[in-house]
Design a protein around this motif. Structure first.
Motif, mmCIF file in Angstrom:
data_model
loop_
_atom_site.group_PDB
_atom_site.id
_atom_site.type_symbol
_atom_site.label_atom_id
_atom_site.label_comp_id
_atom_site.label_asym_id
_atom_site.label_seq_id
_atom_site.Cartn_x
_atom_site.Cartn_y
_atom_site.Cartn_z
ATOM 1 N N TYR A 225 0.666 -1.262 -0.112
ATOM 2 C CA TYR A 225 0.013 -0.033 0.136
ATOM 3 C C TYR A 225 0.722 1.199 -0.052
ATOM 4 O O TYR A 225 0.328 2.444 -0.082
ATOM 5 C CB TYR A 225 -1.025 0.071 1.238
ATOM 6 N N GLY A 226 2.013 1.126 0.105
ATOM 7 C CA GLY A 226 3.107 2.324 -0.026
ATOM 8 C C GLY A 226 3.610 2.305 -1.233
ATOM 9 O O GLY A 226 4.461 3.267 -1.649
ATOM 10 N N ILE A 227 3.457 1.209 -2.222
ATOM 11 C CA ILE A 227 3.925 1.107 -3.529
ATOM 12 C C ILE A 227 3.274 1.464 -4.472
ATOM 13 O O ILE A 227 3.398 1.878 -5.577
ATOM 14 C CB ILE A 227 4.907 -0.416 -3.600
ATOM 15 N N PHE A 228 1.943 0.749 -4.260
ATOM 16 C CA PHE A 228 1.102 0.683 -5.512
ATOM 17 C C PHE A 228 -0.188 1.632 -5.206
ATOM 18 O O PHE A 228 -0.314 1.920 -4.073
ATOM 19 C CB PHE A 228 0.473 -0.921 -5.895
ATOM 20 N N LEU B 185 6.589 5.769 -10.579
ATOM 21 C CA LEU B 185 7.500 4.688 -10.668
ATOM 22 C C LEU B 185 6.478 3.728 -11.817
ATOM 23 O O LEU B 185 5.251 3.703 -11.850
ATOM 24 C CB LEU B 185 7.391 3.701 -9.452
ATOM 25 N N LYS B 186 7.231 3.069 -12.547
ATOM 26 C CA LYS B 186 6.739 2.261 -13.593
ATOM 27 C C LYS B 186 6.344 0.818 -13.003
ATOM 28 O O LYS B 186 6.731 0.525 -11.879
ATOM 29 C CB LYS B 186 7.518 1.765 -14.835
ATOM 30 N N LEU B 187 5.443 0.051 -13.635
ATOM 31 C CA LEU B 187 4.947 -1.133 -12.835
ATOM 32 C C LEU B 187 6.224 -2.105 -12.578
ATOM 33 O O LEU B 187 6.275 -2.714 -11.373
ATOM 34 C CB LEU B 187 4.168 -1.753 -13.856
ATOM 35 N N PHE B 188 6.991 -2.428 -13.325
ATOM 36 C CA PHE B 188 7.998 -3.207 -13.101
ATOM 37 C C PHE B 188 9.108 -2.770 -11.812
ATOM 38 O O PHE B 188 9.708 -3.492 -11.253
ATOM 39 C CB PHE B 188 9.187 -3.410 -14.388
ATOM 40 N N GLN B 189 9.122 -1.352 -11.823
ATOM 41 C CA GLN B 189 9.750 -0.763 -10.734
ATOM 42 C C GLN B 189 9.194 -0.944 -9.275
ATOM 43 O O GLN B 189 9.716 -1.347 -8.213
ATOM 44 C CB GLN B 189 10.095 0.740 -10.919
#
Length: 579
Positions: free
Chosen positions: A125-128, A251-255
């Motif tokens: 929840y801190g990334i996506f 950030l991109k998805l892979f990141q």
């Protein structure tokens, strides 16, 4: 900012007039963007007006905010419902599938799935994007529910329960994040308390709904299918009303995927799985000195060491990305909040499972009637959660709530320990109410206290609030797993021992004794004479009362933890603007 004094003392007259709504002017979109940036920099210094601007900047109108609140609370209720729904469907499931040795997994599988992923969910929840992760975990929850409803055998049902538990942890944690991100410090405690209320409502409805479906022509399967119907109704809110809340929009998805601590996630899940395996089968299916039981405990210990080393030396992860917020262990306040939450959660699950069971054995209650017996406990718990959520932010002190809660839980647990098969119903209700008061006044407090403590601490800051919520959620769900596993082990083992002793001269086989523990419809209890039945019930209820030793210990630990907390006043910014 000095949180030990009233912010009005350090605010300028211009700021005060703006906060109170006087002398303010209509804001432009750029003003809203500025307010949003200010909130993200330091949410604790924001006012309700700034939060309102943030909602506007995110396109959250009043009706969308109301729908968002309803959806968050409904999902919280579903999470609570599925935590206990298995309590009154186990008998019917056992009749259809057999395999009594796997019965405990129907109850413990759900919180096991939750605690296995809660740390990684907290980081996620801190990334996506919070909105879409919330939606994805809701879908996972529904997939698990569908598997449970359509399960052709016990193994499929257990798998469905674990999947639903993992998704349930995500929606519960997602709801807490949404409320925290879109509410002011002044509003937050009451909104967070609402999640406790919704969870509590779901918890009490779980056994009732499960029992009602189990006794109806719809069958127990609709105790799980009902989740799909509710999701279909709320699905548009997930998509159209809840705003995008992306913590790292660049950030991109892979990141984002690379930022996940995959090794830590697997090790953490394995620890809980092996631990529950040992507690569930140890002493019941396997002897405590059986090689399989010993192997489980040894494996669990090895996994804990490996997980600790992996987190300490950041193997295949980084300090910022590791799933366990090890830095929180350096904060006495956060550790004590963690312990306190675990203790109050323990005191919920023991009564929720064993009060109905007590009445089924001693009063011959059916599934629905036994579940209704929980109403005094759950209703008082819910009231006290709301009472705490309303008054704690008003007065600012949190330590007294924990002290009072620890005292009441210890007293209530000790009284429940004295219950036997002849104890009056009114006394059981009274004891459970005392226990409920102690549980309710402290159960959700950490969700309001911890984000403030983390944001104030220069070692962490506001960006660590999602980790803090996950840290407390880990305590809550982990305690549910431990409470169910330990109480189940205590009850199963002691009940068998007490029955062996009480019925030693009657020639009953071990399988018949285990059957008596499984329910009142067992052959032993159904066909026994009144004298034998009385002996059996006394033995079973005695074992049931020993479960409350766990509650007494939890109350004592809560009291000790509360005495170690600071006597401080938080939430002082709530008085800004003279409110």
């Amino acid at each position: 900012m000095d949180y030990a004094k009233n912010p009005s003392d350090s605010s300028s007259p211009e700021t005060q007039s703006t906060i109170s709504g006087q002398g303010s002017k209509e804001q432009s979109p750029s003003d809203n963007d500025s307010s949003l940036r200010n909130l993200e920099k330091n949410p604790l210094e924001s006012t309700e007006e700034v939060v309102t601007d943030v909602r506007k900047a995110k396109g959250v109108s009043t009706w969308k905010w109301v729908l968002t609140l309803i959806t968050v609370y409904v999902t919280g209720a579903l999470y609570g419902l599925d935590t206990t729904v298995a309590a009154d469907v186990q008998g019917t499931v056992l009749e259809q599938f057999g395999e009594p040795e796997k019965l405990a997994w129907i109850g413990v599988g759900f919180p096991l799935g939750s605690v296995a992923v809660i740390l990684s969910m907290g980081k996620a929840y801190g990334i996506f994007d919070v909105k879409w992760l919330f939606f994805a975990t809701a879908v996972m929850f529904e997939v698990g529910s569908a598997i449970c409803g359509a399960a052709p055998n016990m193994n499929a049902l257990i798998i469905g329960r674990v999947i639903a538990g993992a998704g349930g942890a995500g929606i519960y944690l997602g709801g807490l994040n949404i409320l925290s991100l879109l509410s002011s410090p002044r509003e937050r405690p009451l909104y967070i308390a609402g999640t406790g209320v919704s969870w509590g409502v779901g918890t009490i409805l779980g056994p009732i709904i499960g029992g009602a479906f189990a006794e109806s022509s719809a069958t127990w399967r609709w105790a799980f299918y009902i989740n799909l119907v509710i999701f279909a109704v709320t699905c548009p809110v997930y998509i159209f009303a809840i705003p995008s809340l992306d913590p790292q929009p660049t950030l991109k998805l892979f990141q984002r995927l690379a930022a996940v601590d995959w090794l830590g996630t697997v090790l953490n899940a394995a620890i809980y799985a092996v631990w529950v395996l040992a507690l569930t089968f140890g002493g019941a299916e396997w002897a405590w000195d059986d090689g399989r039981t010993i192997a489980c405990f040894v494996t669990c210990g090895v996994l804990i060491i490996l997980f600790g080393l992996q987190q300490r030396f950041k193997i295949f992860t980084t300090k910022a990305q590791r799933i366990f917020p090890a830095g929180f262990l350096e904060s006495r306040s956060l550790v004590l909040q963690h312990f306190a939450t675990a203790c109050t959660t323990t005191t919920i699950f023991a009564p929720v499972y064993y009060i109905p069971l007590f009445f089924q054995f001693t009063r011959d209650d059916g599934a629905i009637s036994a579940a209704v017996r929980l109403l005094p406990f759950i209703c008082v718990t819910i009231f006290c959660i709301m009472f705490n959520g309303t008054l704690m932010p008003k007065f600012g002190y949190y330590q007294p709530w924990y002290i009072f809660g620890g005292i009441m839980i210890t007293i209530g647990g000790a009284l429940m320990f004295t219950v036997d098969s002849t104890t009056a119903t009114s006394k059981v209700y009274g004891y459970s109410v005392i226990l409920a008061i102690g549980t309710g006044v402290a159960n959700q407090a950490a969700y309001s206290v911890t984000p403030v403590k983390v944001a104030m601490d220069p070692r962490f800051g506001p960006q660590m609030i999602p980790d803090a919520i996950g840290f407390i959620n880990m305590a809550q769900i982990g305690a549910a797993v431990h409470a169910l596993a330990i109480s189940g082990t205590v009850f199963q083992n002691l009940a068998f021992q007490y029955l062996q002793s009480a019925l030693a001269g009657y020639g009953y086989l071990d399988a018949q004794l285990h059957g008596a523990i499984a329910g009142t419809q067992s052959q032993l209890l159904a066909q026994a004479t009144d004298a034998v039945r009385a002996l059996a019930l006394e033995a079973i209820v005695k074992a049931m009362s020993r479960v409350y030793i766990l509650v007494i210990v939890a109350g004592g630990v809560l009291l000790i933890s509360s005495l170690g907390m600071k006597t401080e006043k938080l939430f002082m910014e709530m008085s800004a603007g003279g409110a």
